[in-house]
Design a protein around this motif. Structure first.
Motif, PDB file in Angstrom:
ATOM      1  N   HIS A  57     -50.948 -77.292 117.328  1.00  0.00           N
ATOM      2  CA  HIS A  57     -51.940 -78.364 117.325  1.00  0.00           C
ATOM      3  C   HIS A  57     -51.454 -79.553 116.509  1.00  0.00           C
ATOM      4  O   HIS A  57     -50.696 -79.391 115.559  1.00  0.00           O
ATOM      5  N   LEU A  58     -51.922 -80.723 116.871  1.00  0.00           N
ATOM      6  CA  LEU A  58     -51.809 -81.906 116.037  1.00  0.00           C
ATOM      7  C   LEU A  58     -53.145 -82.060 115.326  1.00  0.00           C
ATOM      8  O   LEU A  58     -54.187 -81.712 115.888  1.00  0.00           O
ATOM      9  N   GLU A  59     -53.121 -82.576 114.100  1.00  0.00           N
ATOM     10  CA  GLU A  59     -54.361 -82.713 113.350  1.00  0.00           C
ATOM     11  C   GLU A  59     -54.383 -84.043 112.617  1.00  0.00           C
ATOM     12  O   GLU A  59     -53.388 -84.466 112.037  1.00  0.00           O
ATOM     13  N   ALA A  60     -55.552 -84.691 112.635  1.00  0.00           N
ATOM     14  CA  ALA A  60     -55.830 -85.851 111.790  1.00  0.00           C
ATOM     15  C   ALA A  60     -56.956 -85.449 110.858  1.00  0.00           C
ATOM     16  O   ALA A  60     -57.909 -84.779 111.274  1.00  0.00           O
ATOM     17  N   TYR A  87     -54.854 -88.504 106.564  1.00  0.00           N
ATOM     18  CA  TYR A  87     -53.469 -88.103 106.825  1.00  0.00           C
ATOM     19  C   TYR A  87     -53.420 -87.467 108.204  1.00  0.00           C
ATOM     20  O   TYR A  87     -54.400 -86.894 108.682  1.00  0.00           O
ATOM     21  N   ALA A  88     -52.282 -87.624 108.868  1.00  0.00           N
ATOM     22  CA  ALA A  88     -52.103 -87.106 110.219  1.00  0.00           C
ATOM     23  C   ALA A  88     -50.853 -86.251 110.270  1.00  0.00           C
ATOM     24  O   ALA A  88     -49.786 -86.675 109.831  1.00  0.00           O
ATOM     25  N   LEU A  89     -51.000 -85.065 110.800  1.00  0.00           N
ATOM     26  CA  LEU A  89     -49.887 -84.124 110.963  1.00  0.00           C
ATOM     27  C   LEU A  89     -49.349 -84.304 112.380  1.00  0.00           C
ATOM     28  O   LEU A  89     -49.629 -83.524 113.278  1.00  0.00           O
ATOM     29  N   ASP A  90     -48.573 -85.356 112.556  1.00  0.00           N
ATOM     30  CA  ASP A  90     -48.119 -85.757 113.883  1.00  0.00           C
ATOM     31  C   ASP A  90     -46.832 -85.072 114.331  1.00  0.00           C
ATOM     32  O   ASP A  90     -46.400 -85.254 115.466  1.00  0.00           O
ATOM     33  N   LYS A  91     -46.244 -84.279 113.440  1.00  0.00           N
ATOM     34  CA  LYS A  91     -45.003 -83.573 113.779  1.00  0.00           C
ATOM     35  C   LYS A  91     -45.114 -82.086 113.463  1.00  0.00           C
ATOM     36  O   LYS A  91     -44.111 -81.445 113.140  1.00  0.00           O
ATOM     37  N   HIS A  92     -46.336 -81.562 113.549  1.00  0.00           N
ATOM     38  CA  HIS A  92     -46.581 -80.138 113.239  1.00  0.00           C
ATOM     39  C   HIS A  92     -46.072 -79.804 111.833  1.00  0.00           C
ATOM     40  O   HIS A  92     -45.502 -78.748 111.590  1.00  0.00           O
ATOM     41  N   ASP A  93     -46.307 -80.725 110.919  1.00  0.00           N
ATOM     42  CA  ASP A  93     -45.780 -80.649 109.556  1.00  0.00           C
ATOM     43  C   ASP A  93     -46.309 -79.431 108.792  1.00  0.00           C
ATOM     44  O   ASP A  93     -47.518 -79.227 108.697  1.00  0.00           O
ATOM     45  N   ASN A 110     -55.958 -81.476 118.320  1.00  0.00           N
ATOM     46  CA  ASN A 110     -55.545 -81.603 119.704  1.00  0.00           C
ATOM     47  C   ASN A 110     -54.394 -80.644 119.927  1.00  0.00           C
ATOM     48  O   ASN A 110     -53.400 -80.728 119.202  1.00  0.00           O
TER      49      ASN A 110
END
Length: 132
Positions: A57-60, A87-93, A110
């Motif tokens: 998942h991507l997460e904001a 903060y947004a985890l846009d790279k599956h961080d 998402n």
């Protein structure tokens, strides 16, 4: 169109609590709503931290109350989180989320969660099959 009130969600079965006692997630929008994302009003309890890695998942995350930090594990960078910070985890961080006091955050996932998911032993949510 649909309308939901947080108080109604709190009194329903759309509240999921971490089995380890770190958080409570009030799930406002789920996969069954066909919006393409899920929306959660989440409390991270004071003095709790968790290592998370959303592989599927991507997460904001938008903080609306409290203080804490998110540590990026690939770089070691510690970012302070407080009211008004996103903060947004846009790279599956892979990261560590820690709360100094009760921290209330609005989370968007998402793809959407289905409702009762909790983190697995790697700090991830499973990728659920789409219900038809």
């Amino acid at each position: 169109m649909f309308i939901r009130k947080l108080q109604d969600i709190i009194q329903s079965n759309n509240v999921v609590k971490d089995p380890n006692g770190s958080w409570e997630s009030r799930r406002l929008i789920l996969a069954k709503d066909n919006m393409g994302f899920s929306l959660h009003d989440t409390i991270i309890y004071a003095h709790k931290s968790m290592t998370l890695h959303y592989k599927n998942h991507l997460e904001a995350v938008y903080c609306i109350e409290g203080k804490g930090s998110v540590t990026e594990l690939n770089s070691g960078k510690v970012n302070q989180i407080s009211k008004g910070v996103l903060y947004a985890l846009d790279k599956h961080d892979k990261h560590i989320l820690a709360a100094c006091d009760n921290m209330r955050i609005i989370c968007i996932f998402n793809p959407a969660l289905h409702g009762n998911e909790v983190h697995d032993n790697e700090g991830s949510y499973p990728l659920a099959e789409i219900e038809h």
